[in-house]
Design a protein around this motif. Structure first.
Motif, PDB file in Angstrom:
ATOM      1  N   ILE A 139     -13.434  -7.205   9.051  1.00  0.00           N
ATOM      2  CA  ILE A 139     -14.455  -6.205   9.390  1.00  0.00           C
ATOM      3  C   ILE A 139     -15.656  -6.324   8.449  1.00  0.00           C
ATOM      4  CG2 ILE A 139     -14.945  -3.733   9.429  1.00  0.00           C
ATOM      5  CD1 ILE A 139     -12.064  -3.288  10.353  1.00  0.00           C
ATOM      6  N   ILE A 140     -15.395  -6.501   7.160  1.00  0.00           N
ATOM      7  CA  ILE A 140     -16.498  -6.638   6.202  1.00  0.00           C
ATOM      8  C   ILE A 140     -17.328  -7.875   6.500  1.00  0.00           C
ATOM      9  CG2 ILE A 140     -17.059  -7.009   3.766  1.00  0.00           C
ATOM     10  CD1 ILE A 140     -14.638  -5.319   3.049  1.00  0.00           C
ATOM     11  N   LEU A 141     -16.661  -8.989   6.800  1.00  0.00           N
ATOM     12  CA  LEU A 141     -17.381 -10.224   7.102  1.00  0.00           C
ATOM     13  C   LEU A 141     -18.234 -10.069   8.356  1.00  0.00           C
ATOM     14  CD1 LEU A 141     -14.688 -12.961   6.348  1.00  0.00           C
ATOM     15  CD2 LEU A 141     -16.594 -12.232   4.920  1.00  0.00           C
ATOM     16  N   LEU A 142     -17.686  -9.419   9.386  1.00  0.00           N
ATOM     17  CA  LEU A 142     -18.458  -9.215  10.616  1.00  0.00           C
ATOM     18  C   LEU A 142     -19.661  -8.314  10.357  1.00  0.00           C
ATOM     19  CD1 LEU A 142     -15.631  -8.767  13.286  1.00  0.00           C
ATOM     20  CD2 LEU A 142     -17.131 -10.739  12.956  1.00  0.00           C
ATOM     21  N   ALA A 143     -19.477  -7.268   9.539  1.00  0.00           N
ATOM     22  CA  ALA A 143     -20.599  -6.378   9.230  1.00  0.00           C
ATOM     23  C   ALA A 143     -21.708  -7.119   8.503  1.00  0.00           C
ATOM     24  CB  ALA A 143     -20.096  -5.189   8.398  1.00  0.00           C
ATOM     25  N   VAL A 144     -21.335  -7.954   7.552  1.00  0.00           N
ATOM     26  CA  VAL A 144     -22.342  -8.730   6.817  1.00  0.00           C
ATOM     27  C   VAL A 144     -23.056  -9.702   7.745  1.00  0.00           C
ATOM     28  CG1 VAL A 144     -22.666 -10.433   4.979  1.00  0.00           C
ATOM     29  CG2 VAL A 144     -21.139  -8.497   4.615  1.00  0.00           C
ATOM     30  N   LEU A 145     -22.287 -10.357   8.625  1.00  0.00           N
ATOM     31  CA  LEU A 145     -22.891 -11.309   9.560  1.00  0.00           C
ATOM     32  C   LEU A 145     -23.862 -10.620  10.504  1.00  0.00           C
ATOM     33  CD1 LEU A 145     -22.984 -14.198  10.619  1.00  0.00           C
ATOM     34  CD2 LEU A 145     -21.032 -13.655  12.087  1.00  0.00           C
ATOM     35  N   LEU A 146     -23.468  -9.459  11.028  1.00  0.00           N
ATOM     36  CA  LEU A 146     -24.363  -8.721  11.920  1.00  0.00           C
ATOM     37  C   LEU A 146     -25.620  -8.261  11.190  1.00  0.00           C
ATOM     38  CD1 LEU A 146     -21.802  -6.548  13.947  1.00  0.00           C
ATOM     39  CD2 LEU A 146     -23.081  -8.545  14.740  1.00  0.00           C
ATOM     40  N   LEU A 147     -25.483  -7.869   9.947  1.00  0.00           N
ATOM     41  CA  LEU A 147     -26.647  -7.447   9.172  1.00  0.00           C
ATOM     42  C   LEU A 147     -27.628  -8.599   8.979  1.00  0.00           C
ATOM     43  CD1 LEU A 147     -28.115  -5.306   7.510  1.00  0.00           C
ATOM     44  CD2 LEU A 147     -26.730  -5.981   5.528  1.00  0.00           C
ATOM     45  N   VAL A 148     -27.097  -9.788   8.720  1.00  0.00           N
ATOM     46  CA  VAL A 148     -27.963 -10.965   8.543  1.00  0.00           C
ATOM     47  C   VAL A 148     -28.678 -11.302   9.843  1.00  0.00           C
ATOM     48  CG1 VAL A 148     -27.976 -13.438   8.054  1.00  0.00           C
ATOM     49  CG2 VAL A 148     -26.616 -11.894   6.638  1.00  0.00           C
ATOM     50  N   ILE A 149     -27.933 -11.279  10.965  1.00  0.00           N
ATOM     51  CA  ILE A 149     -28.542 -11.588  12.259  1.00  0.00           C
ATOM     52  C   ILE A 149     -29.624 -10.572  12.604  1.00  0.00           C
ATOM     53  CG2 ILE A 149     -28.091 -11.757  14.740  1.00  0.00           C
ATOM     54  CD1 ILE A 149     -25.340 -12.837  14.060  1.00  0.00           C
ATOM     55  N   TYR A 150     -29.358  -9.285  12.355  1.00  0.00           N
ATOM     56  CA  TYR A 150     -30.342  -8.242  12.668  1.00  0.00           C
ATOM     57  C   TYR A 150     -31.602  -8.415  11.817  1.00  0.00           C
ATOM     58  CZ  TYR A 150     -32.438  -3.592  12.992  1.00  0.00           C
ATOM     59  OH  TYR A 150     -33.308  -2.557  13.164  1.00  0.00           O
ATOM     60  N   THR A 151     -31.432  -8.735  10.542  1.00  0.00           N
ATOM     61  CA  THR A 151     -32.584  -8.935   9.659  1.00  0.00           C
ATOM     62  C   THR A 151     -33.439 -10.098  10.130  1.00  0.00           C
ATOM     63  OG1 THR A 151     -31.303  -8.063   7.783  1.00  0.00           O
ATOM     64  CG2 THR A 151     -33.293  -9.341   7.280  1.00  0.00           C
ATOM     65  N   LEU A 152     -32.788 -11.216  10.510  1.00  0.00           N
ATOM     66  CA  LEU A 152     -33.547 -12.367  11.002  1.00  0.00           C
ATOM     67  C   LEU A 152     -34.256 -12.044  12.303  1.00  0.00           C
ATOM     68  CD1 LEU A 152     -30.991 -15.234  10.260  1.00  0.00           C
ATOM     69  CD2 LEU A 152     -33.029 -14.622   8.954  1.00  0.00           C
ATOM     70  N   TYR A 153     -33.605 -11.266  13.180  1.00  0.00           N
ATOM     71  CA  TYR A 153     -34.223 -10.906  14.462  1.00  0.00           C
ATOM     72  C   TYR A 153     -35.461 -10.037  14.240  1.00  0.00           C
ATOM     73  CZ  TYR A 153     -34.843  -8.628  18.978  1.00  0.00           C
ATOM     74  OH  TYR A 153     -35.378  -8.132  20.132  1.00  0.00           O
ATOM     75  N   LYS A 154     -35.358  -9.038  13.362  1.00  0.00           N
ATOM     76  CA  LYS A 154     -36.495  -8.166  13.090  1.00  0.00           C
ATOM     77  C   LYS A 154     -37.653  -8.938  12.471  1.00  0.00           C
ATOM     78  CE  LYS A 154     -36.697  -4.226  13.266  1.00  0.00           C
ATOM     79  NZ  LYS A 154     -37.285  -3.322  14.287  1.00  0.00           N
ATOM     80  N   ARG A 155     -37.331  -9.876  11.604  1.00  0.00           N
ATOM     81  CA  ARG A 155     -38.388 -10.660  10.969  1.00  0.00           C
ATOM     82  C   ARG A 155     -39.092 -11.564  11.973  1.00  0.00           C
ATOM     83  NH1 ARG A 155     -36.497 -13.823   5.787  1.00  0.00           N
ATOM     84  NH2 ARG A 155     -36.037 -11.643   5.247  1.00  0.00           N
ATOM     85  N   LYS A 156     -38.320 -12.103  12.924  1.00  0.00           N
ATOM     86  CA  LYS A 156     -38.904 -13.004  13.918  1.00  0.00           C
ATOM     87  C   LYS A 156     -39.776 -12.266  14.909  1.00  0.00           C
ATOM     88  CE  LYS A 156     -37.625 -16.442  17.371  1.00  0.00           C
ATOM     89  NZ  LYS A 156     -36.492 -17.144  18.048  1.00  0.00           N
TER      90      LYS A 156
END
Length: 226
Positions: A139-156
């Motif tokens: 669960i922790i790994l998935l949360a971190v992965l989703l946070l990274v994907i969301y950050t990259l999406y917002k930046r793009k």
């Protein structure tokens, strides 16, 4: 990304436990080794096995727990979960509380069994380290992965600031009104027409406009762009 990989390794180590090791080689008379219950423990006893006989025994009771002379043998508390490698390393694959104690490691040379050296090894097997269930790790790994994907999406998809924030200028049209008034002089002759200029401002598209009135004759609007 490197920060994420490091986090994965730390969590994986915490969930599966970690091994311990100690170096009992050399001429040190005493070596203290610390391990955790249920975890592997590596003890480096000797760097060269050629032509040597090894004995490890309890220093208090004298009970032999390990010997090596061409082949390795384990006894007592070391009879299970123990491995000896050709590089001179003794491994407890699953350390237990019963392995704790003070041991005497003796080295002999040749077939005659000439005594060379003895060292003391203290084993301290402590309680099990904190354990993180695998589900929580996932669960922790998935949360971190989703946070990274969301950050990259917002930046793009971040909107770009306009080059010029001023609103588009509204085109203003100025109509010049020309009024021609016909008058007669006293003698009945036609007088030169008087020209009256007027100005009307309007916004929108420009067109030539013609209008007629009863009293002023013909009115012509000439479009002038500004």
């Amino acid at each position: 990304m490197p920060a994420l990989i490091g986090l994965v390794l730390v969590l994986a180590t915490a969930s599966h436990g970690s091994s311990s090791s100690c170096n009992a080689t050399g001429n040190k008379p005493l070596t203290q080794c610390y391990g955790a219950v249920g975890q592997p423990l590596f003890i480096y006893l000797i760097t060269n096995l050629s032509g040597y006989e090894l004995i490890l025994k309890n220093n208090i009771t004298g009970t032999v727990v390990f010997t090596h002379k061409n082949i390795s043998r384990f006894y007592g508390t070391f009879a299970k979960h123990s491995i000896f490698y050709p590089n001179g390393t003794l491994q407890l694959t699953k350390a237990e509380k019963m392995h704790s104690g003070k041991y005497l490691f003796e080295i002999y040379r040749g077939s005659a069994g000439q005594f060379l050296q003895a060292r003391t090894v203290d084993l301290f097997i402590e309680g099990r380290p904190p354990f993180i269930p695998v589900a929580i790790v996932v669960i922790i790994l998935l949360a971190v992965l989703l946070l990274v994907i969301y950050t990259l999406y917002k930046r793009k998809n971040r909107p770009k600031a306009p080059v010029d924030n001023r609103p588009e200028a509204v085109q203003e049209l100025v109509y010049a009104q020309v009024t021609v008034v016909e008058r007669k002089n006293q003698k009945g002759k036609e007088a030169e027409p008087d020209t009256v200029y007027d100005q009307v401002n309007a916004s929108g598209t420009s067109e030539a406009v013609t209008d007629k009135t009863k009293s002023q004759g013909e009115i012509v609007y000439a479009s002038i762009h500004t």
